[in-house]
Design a protein around this motif. Sequence first.
Motif, PDB file in Angstrom:
ATOM      1  N   UNK A   1     -32.565   0.497  35.786  1.00 18.82           N
ATOM      2  CA  UNK A   1     -32.325   1.729  35.074  1.00 18.82           C
ATOM      3  C   UNK A   1     -31.432   1.457  33.877  1.00 18.82           C
ATOM      4  N   UNK A   2     -31.773   2.056  32.769  1.00 17.21           N
ATOM      5  CA  UNK A   2     -30.999   1.902  31.555  1.00 17.21           C
ATOM      6  C   UNK A   2     -29.815   2.849  31.515  1.00 17.21           C
ATOM      7  N   UNK A   3     -29.207   2.907  30.369  1.00 16.47           N
ATOM      8  CA  UNK A   3     -28.046   3.765  30.165  1.00 16.47           C
ATOM      9  C   UNK A   3     -28.275   4.667  28.969  1.00 16.47           C
ATOM     10  N   UNK A   4     -27.611   5.815  28.989  1.00 16.70           N
ATOM     11  CA  UNK A   4     -27.660   6.749  27.863  1.00 16.70           C
ATOM     12  C   UNK A   4     -26.392   6.577  27.042  1.00 16.70           C
ATOM     13  N   UNK A 101     -35.264   7.844  31.724  1.00 15.77           N
ATOM     14  CA  UNK A 101     -34.205   6.857  31.546  1.00 15.77           C
ATOM     15  C   UNK A 101     -34.345   5.704  32.537  1.00 15.77           C
ATOM     16  N   UNK A 102     -34.858   5.978  33.713  1.00 14.44           N
ATOM     17  CA  UNK A 102     -35.019   4.925  34.714  1.00 14.44           C
ATOM     18  C   UNK A 102     -35.991   3.837  34.280  1.00 14.44           C
ATOM     19  N   UNK A 103     -36.867   4.149  33.341  1.00 15.93           N
ATOM     20  CA  UNK A 103     -37.889   3.193  32.904  1.00 15.93           C
ATOM     21  C   UNK A 103     -37.572   2.571  31.547  1.00 15.93           C
ATOM     22  N   UNK A 104     -36.383   2.817  31.043  1.00 15.98           N
ATOM     23  CA  UNK A 104     -35.985   2.327  29.724  1.00 15.98           C
ATOM     24  C   UNK A 104     -34.756   1.430  29.827  1.00 15.98           C
ATOM     25  N   UNK A 134     -27.295   8.831  36.326  1.00 15.21           N
ATOM     26  CA  UNK A 134     -27.518   7.889  35.225  1.00 15.21           C
ATOM     27  C   UNK A 134     -26.189   7.436  34.622  1.00 15.21           C
ATOM     28  N   UNK A 135     -26.150   6.188  34.178  1.00 15.95           N
ATOM     29  CA  UNK A 135     -24.994   5.678  33.438  1.00 15.95           C
ATOM     30  C   UNK A 135     -25.008   6.260  32.034  1.00 15.95           C
ATOM     31  N   UNK A 136     -23.804   6.528  31.511  1.00 14.21           N
ATOM     32  CA  UNK A 136     -23.724   7.082  30.159  1.00 14.21           C
ATOM     33  C   UNK A 136     -22.430   6.633  29.491  1.00 14.21           C
ATOM     34  N   UNK A 137     -22.507   6.518  28.178  1.00 10.19           N
ATOM     35  CA  UNK A 137     -21.337   6.242  27.355  1.00 10.19           C
ATOM     36  C   UNK A 137     -21.318   7.242  26.213  1.00 10.19           C
ATOM     37  N   UNK A 156     -24.553   3.387  41.896  1.00 11.19           N
ATOM     38  CA  UNK A 156     -24.852   2.069  42.450  1.00 11.19           C
ATOM     39  C   UNK A 156     -24.367   0.935  41.557  1.00 11.19           C
ATOM     40  N   UNK A 157     -23.827   1.269  40.370  1.00 13.10           N
ATOM     41  CA  UNK A 157     -23.353   0.245  39.441  1.00 13.10           C
ATOM     42  C   UNK A 157     -21.876  -0.081  39.653  1.00 13.10           C
TER      43      UNK A 157
END
Length: 158
Positions: A1-4, A101-104, A134-137, A156-157
């Motif tokens: 999974x990617x991050x936003x 987002x999970x696929x990017x 989702x992870x985000x910054x 989970x990160x």
Amino acid sequence: MGAAYFYHLTQKPLEATLPMLLGKALGAGWRVAVRGTDAARMEWLDQKLWLGAEEGFLPHGLAGGAHDAAQPVLLTMAPEAANDPQCVMTVDGAEITPDELQHLERVCILFDGNDPVAVDKARSQWRSLTGAGCSAQYWSEDSGRWQMKAEKAAPDAV
């Protein structure tokens, strides 16, 4: 999974910030979809990108062309992009879902910090994405240079 990554534009406009971010994404070897909400605005952005960025030429196309699948950067309003992107950059409040987002590798949400409606929309997107795990910054350019001001890791990160 990617991050936003949320980019709060306060010093430079979209047409100056987007080419910098696109250059970094292309440098990472990613195909990119730039997702907007208005056809006229996407055409305007297409013209701005063709006029040239300070960093140099940015190969791109406006969705609906014969070579959409081959475009390194595709400007679109659709959730599905023909160029199979690893990164989606949203502008003007375009939606992105936690499932996408999970696929990017990355989602970049660019919003105008001088527009209260855009700021509220970005806050809503932050809550939606981080609430779904989702992870985000959050990045701000208030100081004149980009600085990360907040980060939310996926459960989970940790």
